[in-house]
Design an enzyme around this catalytic site. Sequence first.
Site: not given
Length: 407
Positions: A207, A231, A239, A268, A290
């Site tokens: 996250h 995700n 780069r 996902h 998940d």
Amino acid sequence: MTQKGQGILKQFHNCRILRDGKIWLEDLWVRDGKIVDPEKIFFDEKIKPNIRFDCSGAIISPGYIDLQINGGFGVDFTHNIDKVQEGLDKVSKKLLEFGVTSFCPTLVTSPTETYYKILPKMKRKDGGMHGASILGIHLEGPFISPMKKGAHPENYIRTLEKGFESLLDMYGSLENVCLVTLAPELVNVQSVIEELCKRDIRVSLGHSVGNLHEGEAAVKSGASFITHLFNAMLPFHHRDPGLVGLLTSNKIPKGRSIHYGIIADGIHTHPAALRIAHRTHPEGLVLVTDAISALGLEEGMHQLGQLDIEIRAGRAYIAGTNTLCGSTTEMSKCVRHFKEATDCSIVEALEAATLHPARTLGIEKTKGVLTYGADADFVLLDDNLELLSTWIYGECVYNSKCSENGQ
């Protein structure tokens, strides 16, 4: 741990066993909940088994381990404040039907009082007929990036302004915690990672809008896992490949290995992305579900932490949006989809749900393997990797043909 059938020697024959990276045509021997070496039985003890099981040619794999599961079957671990134990018991029991013998109940970003009420009640627990083993809690948030919040409510996301004290203030006790997801770009994150590692708590990166340099610095401090690769993180860029670049980084300390979770539910993660990850760093790939409360339920409105979610056409979205917020796919299906999508071997598919998650937590001497002395947690599978039965500590806890009595 209380063992059933103490002293009883069991022989599983007419089977193929996943052990040491290969599938062997040999028997599996179990006593007192552990895998035992048959040579000692033959040459030292010179005894015969008390019970022989004909496996009819099935594959015997270690039981599946799920490091990231938010709930299932109507239970949301983060939202289930008043009935924590009841919810854990329900999910633990149902997971046996999908070959999961151990798991980490996962809590998403929440207010402080939620952690204070839930964490002390989510204790580690050995598995059995009552359900899969609870290995410890996975805390996914609130120390994450609001720009990659996914289904995490932004108003509860926090910084690490006070370093490790920020964690203690937010969570209270870390006694039952085994894995924490953090964004590596946060101020003070490196000292926090070091302190967590001192307490034998694994650190995952996720996250995040972190770049590769920030990811490498976090790994140097002790982080060893990536939460649901691709995700809720920056997309790969030539780069600066971001956290995805950790899979091929040449700055990982010697003797260390990065593992990464990936959701192989067909939603996902695109099959091509699964193939890229697998071919790039197969030894680190860990299948996670998940899964959310809607696992095993019909389409409609459900709960994930503080948010209302909606299941439409088999996909889970934050209610009223098109933002994905967790999976409704169980682990055995993820294993089969992963194998099909990547064309990997049976061994690779199974180890991604067994050995690799065990290594992530540092428990590979007892879980995720069928080596001598390991816990006798395993599943019987057919050639299509469909589940036939689930065993914990050498006891049958689920049978697809006769689930009502477990035998």
